[in-house]
Write a protein that holds these residues in place. Structure first.
Motif, PDB file in Angstrom:
ATOM      1  N   PRO A   1       0.979  -1.300   0.164  1.00 35.77           N
ATOM      2  CA  PRO A   1       0.059   0.099   0.012  1.00 35.77           C
ATOM      3  C   PRO A   1       0.890   1.279  -0.016  1.00 35.77           C
ATOM      4  O   PRO A   1       1.866   1.257   0.657  1.00 35.77           O
ATOM      5  N   ARG A   2       0.458   2.234  -0.746  1.00 29.55           N
ATOM      6  CA  ARG A   2       1.028   3.475  -0.912  1.00 29.55           C
ATOM      7  C   ARG A   2       1.380   4.253   0.330  1.00 29.55           C
ATOM      8  O   ARG A   2       2.279   4.703   0.717  1.00 29.55           O
ATOM      9  N   ASP A   3       0.261   4.047   1.385  1.00 30.09           N
ATOM     10  CA  ASP A   3       0.428   4.724   2.602  1.00 30.09           C
ATOM     11  C   ASP A   3       1.039   3.907   3.760  1.00 30.09           C
ATOM     12  O   ASP A   3       0.748   3.877   4.865  1.00 30.09           O
ATOM     13  N   ILE A   4       1.814   2.879   3.493  1.00 35.07           N
ATOM     14  CA  ILE A   4       2.482   2.158   4.307  1.00 35.07           C
ATOM     15  C   ILE A   4       3.322   2.969   5.617  1.00 35.07           C
ATOM     16  O   ILE A   4       3.559   2.444   6.542  1.00 35.07           O
ATOM     17  N   GLY A   5       3.661   4.040   5.016  1.00 32.39           N
ATOM     18  CA  GLY A   5       4.424   4.829   5.951  1.00 32.39           C
ATOM     19  C   GLY A   5       3.345   5.443   7.083  1.00 32.39           C
ATOM     20  O   GLY A   5       4.064   6.059   8.069  1.00 32.39           O
ATOM     21  N   ASN A   6       2.050   5.139   7.181  1.00 40.98           N
ATOM     22  CA  ASN A   6       1.511   5.515   8.325  1.00 40.98           C
ATOM     23  C   ASN A   6       1.881   4.636   9.588  1.00 40.98           C
ATOM     24  O   ASN A   6       1.443   5.199  10.694  1.00 40.98           O
ATOM     25  N   LEU A   7       2.343   3.610   9.411  1.00 44.95           N
ATOM     26  CA  LEU A   7       2.603   2.606  10.497  1.00 44.95           C
ATOM     27  C   LEU A   7       3.906   3.148  11.091  1.00 44.95           C
ATOM     28  O   LEU A   7       4.936   2.569  10.959  1.00 44.95           O
ATOM     29  N   VAL A   8       3.747   4.421  11.775  1.00 47.41           N
ATOM     30  CA  VAL A   8       5.172   5.115  12.072  1.00 47.41           C
ATOM     31  C   VAL A   8       5.842   4.515  13.380  1.00 47.41           C
ATOM     32  O   VAL A   8       6.948   4.785  13.833  1.00 47.41           O
ATOM     33  N   GLY A   9       4.953   3.552  13.876  1.00 45.76           N
ATOM     34  CA  GLY A   9       5.729   2.825  15.086  1.00 45.76           C
ATOM     35  C   GLY A   9       6.538   1.665  14.611  1.00 45.76           C
ATOM     36  O   GLY A   9       7.199   1.040  15.595  1.00 45.76           O
ATOM     37  N   LEU A  10       6.217   1.295  13.537  1.00 46.64           N
ATOM     38  CA  LEU A  10       7.004  -0.332  12.988  1.00 46.64           C
ATOM     39  C   LEU A  10       8.560  -0.245  13.207  1.00 46.64           C
ATOM     40  O   LEU A  10       9.332   0.654  12.850  1.00 46.64           O
ATOM     41  N   ARG A  11       8.896  -1.338  13.885  1.00 48.55           N
ATOM     42  CA  ARG A  11      10.306  -1.681  13.811  1.00 48.55           C
ATOM     43  C   ARG A  11      10.737  -2.744  13.224  1.00 48.55           C
ATOM     44  O   ARG A  11      11.984  -3.057  12.586  1.00 48.55           O
ATOM     45  N   SER A  12       9.858  -3.770  12.812  1.00 44.67           N
ATOM     46  CA  SER A  12      10.202  -4.877  11.994  1.00 44.67           C
ATOM     47  C   SER A  12       8.893  -4.916  11.185  1.00 44.67           C
ATOM     48  O   SER A  12       7.715  -5.203  11.596  1.00 44.67           O
ATOM     49  N   LEU A  13       9.096  -5.130   9.880  1.00 42.75           N
ATOM     50  CA  LEU A  13       8.175  -5.308   8.642  1.00 42.75           C
ATOM     51  C   LEU A  13       8.674  -6.397   7.734  1.00 42.75           C
ATOM     52  O   LEU A  13       9.775  -6.206   7.135  1.00 42.75           O
ATOM     53  N   THR A  14       7.909  -7.545   7.507  1.00 44.03           N
ATOM     54  CA  THR A  14       8.442  -8.512   6.661  1.00 44.03           C
ATOM     55  C   THR A  14       7.231  -9.049   5.564  1.00 44.03           C
ATOM     56  O   THR A  14       6.310  -9.223   6.175  1.00 44.03           O
ATOM     57  N   PHE A  15       7.490  -8.709   4.353  1.00 41.03           N
ATOM     58  CA  PHE A  15       6.542  -9.355   3.333  1.00 41.03           C
ATOM     59  C   PHE A  15       7.197 -10.477   2.591  1.00 41.03           C
ATOM     60  O   PHE A  15       6.807 -10.892   1.606  1.00 41.03           O
ATOM     61  N   THR A  16       8.115 -11.176   3.121  1.00 37.09           N
ATOM     62  CA  THR A  16       9.113 -11.899   2.610  1.00 37.09           C
ATOM     63  C   THR A  16       8.407 -13.026   2.027  1.00 37.09           C
ATOM     64  O   THR A  16       7.313 -13.829   2.579  1.00 37.09           O
ATOM     65  N   GLN A  17       8.791 -13.822   0.778  1.00 37.57           N
ATOM     66  CA  GLN A  17       8.052 -14.787  -0.010  1.00 37.57           C
ATOM     67  C   GLN A  17       6.530 -14.975  -0.124  1.00 37.57           C
ATOM     68  O   GLN A  17       5.815 -15.692   0.337  1.00 37.57           O
ATOM     69  N   ASN A  18       6.314 -14.070  -0.948  1.00 40.31           N
ATOM     70  CA  ASN A  18       4.913 -13.927  -1.013  1.00 40.31           C
ATOM     71  C   ASN A  18       4.885 -13.528  -2.796  1.00 40.31           C
ATOM     72  O   ASN A  18       5.772 -13.969  -3.451  1.00 40.31           O
ATOM     73  N   MET A  19       3.961 -13.016  -3.287  1.00 46.11           N
ATOM     74  CA  MET A  19       3.563 -12.647  -4.646  1.00 46.11           C
ATOM     75  C   MET A  19       3.373 -11.113  -5.025  1.00 46.11           C
ATOM     76  O   MET A  19       2.393 -10.813  -6.019  1.00 46.11           O
ATOM     77  N   LEU A  20       3.970 -10.265  -4.090  1.00 51.29           N
ATOM     78  CA  LEU A  20       3.830  -8.920  -4.268  1.00 51.29           C
ATOM     79  C   LEU A  20       4.434  -8.499  -5.654  1.00 51.29           C
ATOM     80  O   LEU A  20       5.220  -8.735  -6.040  1.00 51.29           O
ATOM     81  N   THR A  21       3.605  -7.523  -6.341  1.00 51.43           N
ATOM     82  CA  THR A  21       4.071  -6.868  -7.348  1.00 51.43           C
ATOM     83  C   THR A  21       4.189  -5.206  -7.125  1.00 51.43           C
ATOM     84  O   THR A  21       4.067  -4.791  -5.815  1.00 51.43           O
TER      85      THR A  21
END
Length: 566
Positions: free
Chosen positions: A219-239
């Motif tokens: 999502p374009r607004d992923i930056g809204n999650l300003v508290g994130l320290r760990s984010l993983t989308f590994t091994q999916n089918m994202l484009t």
């Protein structure tokens, strides 16, 4: 003993089984024995502890099923049995029989069956972790009713069905405004990544969605999650692309988006995340150059950009980051240019892979300053020159791959002195000369040196030709050490003979001779013809006076041109 209210023992290496007699402690409200070596079944008698509030046996070797009576002790607010070998199903009315539940942890066991939707009736639930089990999910659960929920651990189960609406429940999770940890990895979730994840709690620090079948775009607004320290989308089918707004995740420490179909360029805004320690974008279709702004990530320890379509040079701002310790992987890509000498700043790095690019030039000697390197691969590039002598400083190296370059010269023997080196590949270069036999070379295979056609020697298993022996050459040049002194002696004798002739004409006198006369006399007396080729051999010309003068000067004899002592 009936008055005992608390019994706790953590990390004391207790062994054996849980005594059934503990069920007689009717006043007990805390029973905790975490991280011991307890084994066997949980006694049925514990179901008699009607005043129990805390039950915690995590980190043991307990097996079997949980006694059903334990699920009926309504006073329990902490039910923690994680990291054991327990099995069985959860009762469908668990949320009704444990209405005061706040902490529920069954992670890392062998539980199975459906996750009971009734769990949301325990409205005060703060932590709900059932990860690493075999739970299924016949119907989505409305977690939005759990307003105090901080930890929702569902990872590594069988909750997904690879269907388009598998992640629809996340819409309700946006109501959990205190949520800090959400793990959904390894579940077989399908469908499109919903934009609603950008509305999750601003307190969210951990979001693990890896190893599913999730499609769509980040999502374009992923930056809204300003508290994130760990984010993983590994091994999916994202484009799609990595949104520029990712740079707003200023508190992020770990970003993992590897093994998807992400395209576009690496956003320079990643350089705003100065506290980033791990960035893994491996195995995508990312193109363009590596942004120099990544050099602002001065706490970066792991960088993996391999298996993409990156071009351009390796930024000196990036390769000079001394914080890199656990991994620097840029291969394969289409990177070009030399390896910057700033690579020597990576003094704490253990693994480097820049293989299968288009890097060229000589291997910088500063690479030898990376003395903690254990793995180094620069194969399939265009490097040339010799192996730097500074490589002898790589005392910790275990695997070294220099294959498929244009390296030349002899294979240095010091590689055999690197005692930890057990894997070496020098194939398909232009090395020549004798192959060492010590250290790693004592058990090296032919495949490690194939493609170097001028090698010889080595261990018999390599089946290389023997190196030619050094035989003394009988031609004239190697005899210079005999010829030169002999010519010097003969020249001095000839000079003395000439002086003797002069003295014969002018006996007993000491006088001045005109320079012209002196040279003429000497030329008459001393002139001779050199043997053809001698001038090439000794570097003399056919003027004997010039030759004599050169010899006298070489031996420290002075000669005044305008005066001869006779």
């Amino acid at each position: 003993m009936d008055m005992v209210s608390q019994l706790s023992s953590h990390g004391n290496r207790f062994t054996g089984r849980i005594p059934p007699s503990l069920g007689n402690l009717s006043s007990l409200h805390t029973l905790a024995a975490n991280y011991n070596n307890l084994e066997g079944y949980i006694p049925l008698e514990l179901g008699q502890l009607s005043n129990l509030e805390i039950l915690s046996f995590s980190g043991n070797n307990l097996s079997g099923m949980v006694p059903p009576l334990l699920y009926n002790i309504s006073s329990i607010n902490a039910f923690i049995l994680s990291a054991n070998k327990l099995s069985g199903n959860l009762p469908p009315d668990i949320g009704l029989t444990l209405p005061n539940l706040q902490l529920f942890g069954l992670g890392d066991n062998n539980f199975s069956g459906p996750v009971p939707p009734s769990i949301v009736n325990a409205s005060g639930l703060v932590n709900f972790d059932i990860s690493v089990n075999n739970f299924i999910w016949p119907e989505p659960i409305n977690f939005g009713r759990l307003h105090d929920l901080e930890w929702l651990g569902l990872g590594n189960n069988q909750l997904g069905s690879n269907k388009p609406n598998d992640l629809g429940f996340l819409n309700s999770v946006t109501n959990c405004t205190n949520l800090r940890i959400l793990t959904l990895y390894q579940n077989g979730f399908g469908g499109v990544l919903p934009n609603s994840i950008t509305n999750l709690s601003s307190k969210l620090t951990t979001l693990f969605l890896g190893e599913n079948h999730i499609s769509g775009t980040i999502p374009r607004d992923i930056g809204n999650l300003v508290g994130l320290r760990s984010l993983t989308f590994t091994q999916n089918m994202l484009t799609g692309i990595i949104p520029e707004s990712v740079g707003k995740l200023s508190r992020a420490v770990q970003l993992g988006m590897s093994e998807n179909n992400i395209s576009g360029e690496i956003p320079p805004s990643l350089g705003n995340i100065t506290g980033l320690s791990t960035l893994i974008l491996r195995r995508n279709m990312i193109e363009g150059s590596i942004p120099t702004a990544l050099g602002n990530c001065t706490r970066l320890q792991i960088l993996d950009l391999g298996y993409n379509h990156l071009t351009g040079p390796i930024p000196t701002q990036l390769i000079g980051l001394s914080s890199l310790t656990d991994g620097f992987r840029l291969g394969p890509n289409y990177l070009s240019g030399p390896l910057p000498p700033e690579v020597g700043n990576l003094k704490n790095l253990r693994q480097m892979d820049i293989s299968r690019n288009k890097l060229f030039g000589e291997i910088p000697s500063t690479l030898g300053d990376c003395q903690l390197l254990e793995f180094l691969s620069i194969q399939n590039n265009l490097f040339e020159g010799t192996i730097p002598p500074s490589f002898k400083q790589l005392k910790g190296i275990q695997e070294l791959d220099l294959s498929s370059n244009n390296l030349s010269g002899q294979i240095p023997g010091f590689l055999g002195e690197l005692t930890l080196l057990h894997s070496l590949n020098l194939s398909h270069n232009m090395f020549e000369g004798e192959v060492p036999t010590e250290g790693v070379f004592s058990k090296i295979g032919a495949s490690s040196i194939v493609g170097n056609n001028r090698l010889c020697g080595g261990i018999p298993a390599l089946q290389l030709p023997a190196c030619p022996k050094m035989v003394p050459n009988k031609e004239k040049r190697p005899l210079l050490h005999i010829i030169v002194p002999l010519v010097v002696v003969l020249s001095v004798v000839l000079l003395l003979a000439c002086l003797s002739l002069i003295s014969t004409g002018i006996r007993g006198t000491i006088g001045y001779l005109a320079p012209g006369l002196s040279f003429e006399i000497l030329r008459e007396c001393c002139y001779h013809h050199n043997t053809p080729g001698d001038e090439d051999l000794l570097g003399y010309d056919q003027n004997p006076l010039s030759n004599i003068e050169s010899l006298m000067n070489a031996y420290g004899i002075t000669w005044q041109y305008n005066m001869l002592m006779v």
